[in-house]
Structure formats: C-alpha cells, structure tokens
Design a protein around this motif. Sequence first.
Motif, mmCIF file in Angstrom:
data_model
loop_
_atom_site.group_PDB
_atom_site.id
_atom_site.type_symbol
_atom_site.label_atom_id
_atom_site.label_comp_id
_atom_site.label_asym_id
_atom_site.label_seq_id
_atom_site.Cartn_x
_atom_site.Cartn_y
_atom_site.Cartn_z
ATOM 1 N N PRO A 29 5.894 -12.254 0.809
ATOM 2 C CA PRO A 29 4.752 -11.841 -0.014
ATOM 3 C C PRO A 29 3.801 -10.901 0.717
ATOM 4 C CG PRO A 29 4.949 -14.229 -0.024
ATOM 5 C CD PRO A 29 5.929 -13.702 0.951
ATOM 6 N N LEU A 30 3.629 -11.108 2.014
ATOM 7 C CA LEU A 30 2.766 -10.203 2.778
ATOM 8 C C LEU A 30 3.327 -8.782 2.779
ATOM 9 C CD1 LEU A 30 1.585 -12.201 5.909
ATOM 10 C CD2 LEU A 30 0.166 -11.150 4.161
ATOM 11 N N LEU A 31 4.625 -8.654 2.932
ATOM 12 C CA LEU A 31 5.252 -7.339 2.942
ATOM 13 C C LEU A 31 5.112 -6.651 1.591
ATOM 14 C CD1 LEU A 31 7.249 -5.295 4.411
ATOM 15 C CD2 LEU A 31 9.023 -6.496 3.141
ATOM 16 N N THR A 32 5.390 -7.371 0.524
ATOM 17 C CA THR A 32 5.336 -6.741 -0.792
ATOM 18 C C THR A 32 3.916 -6.338 -1.173
ATOM 19 O OG1 THR A 32 5.211 -8.909 -1.848
ATOM 20 C CG2 THR A 32 7.381 -7.903 -1.649
ATOM 21 N N VAL A 33 2.959 -7.230 -0.969
ATOM 22 C CA VAL A 33 1.574 -6.903 -1.308
ATOM 23 C C VAL A 33 1.034 -5.836 -0.361
ATOM 24 C CG1 VAL A 33 -0.762 -7.843 -1.489
ATOM 25 C CG2 VAL A 33 1.156 -9.129 -2.399
ATOM 26 N N GLY A 34 1.425 -5.902 0.905
ATOM 27 C CA GLY A 34 0.982 -4.886 1.871
ATOM 28 C C GLY A 34 1.487 -3.497 1.533
ATOM 29 N N LEU A 35 2.756 -3.395 1.117
ATOM 30 C CA LEU A 35 3.290 -2.092 0.738
ATOM 31 C C LEU A 35 2.576 -1.510 -0.474
ATOM 32 C CD1 LEU A 35 7.136 -2.550 1.187
ATOM 33 C CD2 LEU A 35 5.636 -1.064 2.488
ATOM 34 N N VAL A 36 2.303 -2.347 -1.453
ATOM 35 C CA VAL A 36 1.596 -1.869 -2.644
ATOM 36 C C VAL A 36 0.159 -1.504 -2.294
ATOM 37 C CG1 VAL A 36 0.774 -2.535 -4.936
ATOM 38 C CG2 VAL A 36 3.067 -3.138 -4.211
ATOM 39 N N PHE A 37 -0.467 -2.272 -1.419
ATOM 40 C CA PHE A 37 -1.841 -1.985 -1.018
ATOM 41 C C PHE A 37 -1.923 -0.657 -0.272
ATOM 42 C CE2 PHE A 37 -5.538 -2.580 1.808
ATOM 43 C CZ PHE A 37 -6.513 -2.748 0.834
ATOM 44 N N ILE A 38 -0.971 -0.400 0.617
ATOM 45 C CA ILE A 38 -0.946 0.882 1.336
ATOM 46 C C ILE A 38 -0.700 2.032 0.364
ATOM 47 C CG2 ILE A 38 0.400 2.239 2.997
ATOM 48 C CD1 ILE A 38 0.744 -0.361 4.591
ATOM 49 N N PHE A 39 0.189 1.834 -0.595
ATOM 50 C CA PHE A 39 0.447 2.866 -1.596
ATOM 51 C C PHE A 39 -0.796 3.136 -2.437
ATOM 52 C CE2 PHE A 39 1.834 3.956 -5.936
ATOM 53 C CZ PHE A 39 2.418 5.177 -5.659
ATOM 54 N N THR A 40 -1.518 2.082 -2.794
ATOM 55 C CA THR A 40 -2.726 2.239 -3.608
ATOM 56 C C THR A 40 -3.831 2.939 -2.821
ATOM 57 O OG1 THR A 40 -2.150 0.212 -4.781
ATOM 58 C CG2 THR A 40 -4.383 1.000 -5.047
ATOM 59 N N LEU A 41 -3.962 2.625 -1.537
ATOM 60 C CA LEU A 41 -4.969 3.299 -0.710
ATOM 61 C C LEU A 41 -4.654 4.775 -0.522
ATOM 62 C CD1 LEU A 41 -5.822 0.797 2.162
ATOM 63 C CD2 LEU A 41 -7.257 1.476 0.250
ATOM 64 N N GLY A 42 -3.375 5.117 -0.452
ATOM 65 C CA GLY A 42 -2.982 6.504 -0.239
ATOM 66 C C GLY A 42 -3.041 7.359 -1.487
ATOM 67 N N ASP A 43 -3.235 6.746 -2.643
ATOM 68 C CA ASP A 43 -3.280 7.499 -3.883
ATOM 69 C C ASP A 43 -4.593 8.284 -3.969
ATOM 70 O OD1 ASP A 43 -2.385 8.439 -6.251
ATOM 71 O OD2 ASP A 43 -2.811 6.611 -7.405
ATOM 72 N N LYS A 44 -4.512 9.573 -4.213
ATOM 73 C CA LYS A 44 -5.700 10.431 -4.222
ATOM 74 C C LYS A 44 -6.523 10.283 -5.492
ATOM 75 C CE LYS A 44 -4.760 12.474 -0.344
ATOM 76 N NZ LYS A 44 -5.274 11.867 0.829
ATOM 77 N N ARG A 56 1.312 -4.075 -11.772
ATOM 78 C CA ARG A 56 2.627 -3.533 -12.141
ATOM 79 C C ARG A 56 3.404 -3.108 -10.904
ATOM 80 N NH1 ARG A 56 2.473 1.755 -15.328
ATOM 81 N NH2 ARG A 56 2.142 2.449 -13.215
ATOM 82 N N ASN A 57 2.730 -2.436 -9.977
ATOM 83 C CA ASN A 57 3.412 -2.010 -8.749
ATOM 84 C C ASN A 57 3.816 -3.212 -7.902
ATOM 85 O OD1 ASN A 57 3.141 0.640 -9.471
ATOM 86 N ND2 ASN A 57 1.329 0.998 -8.206
ATOM 87 N N THR A 58 2.978 -4.241 -7.864
ATOM 88 C CA THR A 58 3.330 -5.450 -7.107
ATOM 89 C C THR A 58 4.557 -6.121 -7.700
ATOM 90 O OG1 THR A 58 1.000 -5.781 -6.553
ATOM 91 C CG2 THR A 58 2.459 -7.648 -6.257
ATOM 92 N N MET A 59 4.623 -6.202 -9.022
ATOM 93 C CA MET A 59 5.799 -6.800 -9.659
ATOM 94 C C MET A 59 7.048 -5.969 -9.407
ATOM 95 S SD MET A 59 4.216 -8.265 -13.205
ATOM 96 C CE MET A 59 5.805 -8.301 -13.960
ATOM 97 N N SER A 60 6.918 -4.648 -9.400
ATOM 98 C CA SER A 60 8.080 -3.787 -9.164
ATOM 99 C C SER A 60 8.593 -3.925 -7.740
ATOM 100 C CB SER A 60 7.708 -2.335 -9.430
ATOM 101 O OG SER A 60 7.329 -2.160 -10.757
ATOM 102 N N VAL A 61 7.690 -3.926 -6.774
ATOM 103 C CA VAL A 61 8.108 -4.058 -5.376
ATOM 104 C C VAL A 61 8.676 -5.449 -5.117
ATOM 105 C CG1 VAL A 61 7.256 -4.088 -2.999
ATOM 106 C CG2 VAL A 61 6.541 -2.282 -4.538
ATOM 107 N N THR A 62 8.064 -6.467 -5.716
ATOM 108 C CA THR A 62 8.572 -7.832 -5.562
ATOM 109 C C THR A 62 9.969 -7.963 -6.154
ATOM 110 O OG1 THR A 62 6.311 -8.656 -5.677
ATOM 111 C CG2 THR A 62 8.058 -10.238 -6.032
ATOM 112 N N ALA A 63 10.183 -7.377 -7.309
ATOM 113 C CA ALA A 63 11.509 -7.436 -7.933
ATOM 114 C C ALA A 63 12.546 -6.665 -7.121
ATOM 115 C CB ALA A 63 11.447 -6.887 -9.350
#
Length: 126
Positions: A29-44, A56-63
């Motif tokens: 769970p840390l990896l999946t939420v961390g990846l989505v969090f980094i992606f969200t922070l990088g979004d301009k 939605r992104n968390t569910m996609s990465v988790t799946a």
Amino acid sequence: MIRLFFHTLQTDWLKYRKSLLPWVSVAYPLLTVGLVFIFTLGDKKIPEQPVFQFARNTMSVTAFFLPFYLVLTITLMGFIEHRSNGWKLMFSQPVGRGYFFISKLVFLFLVMGGVIILKYIFSSIA
C-alpha cells in the motif's frame, strides 16, 4: 470443530509473523499510494476534482500491482511451508487436511483485508 480451525489459523499467524510477509503487506500500500502521490505532485495543472482523480489513480495503480503482490504473497507462504516441512506437519497432526488448507486460504484473505485497510488509511493521509 471451529476450535480446531482457529487453532490452525493461530498456528499460521505464529508461523508467518516473523517472515517477510508482513513487510511486503505494508510495503504494497505504501508503494501504490506513494506512486500516485508523486504523480499528483508532479502534475502541473490543477484538476477540477482532485480527490476523485487521486482515488481513481490509486485504484488503477493498486489494480496494476495487485497480481504481483498476490504472486509474491502466495510464493512466500509456499516457501515458508516448504522450509518448515509443513507437509510433514499436515500428516502428523490430528487436524484434518481441510482445516489445514482452509486456514491458509482464510489467512491469505485476512492479509488481503489488512492490505486494503492500510491502503485506505495511507490514501486518506496522503
């Protein structure tokens, strides 16, 4: 009858608690939420509904990572059973084989339930 099942489930917990399985169950769970969090922070650009997009992104990465996690978990459980000669224990104990296999399955479902709860906790924190 139920008492034997709970005893075998408790034995599984004692066997798996000092293995790599709890660490993998926290890291997933840390990896999946961390990846989505980094992606969200990088979004301009700022989305219209950021909470919906994050969920939605968390569910996609988790799946996406769920099959890898399941294969790793089942492999770790099989390796621990092989290393501790679980098949000898199954034949030497007065517990039936059904209890033995069902307790493994229920333990896997309990671990998956814990992972889902941790994912919701980590995503609400993020």
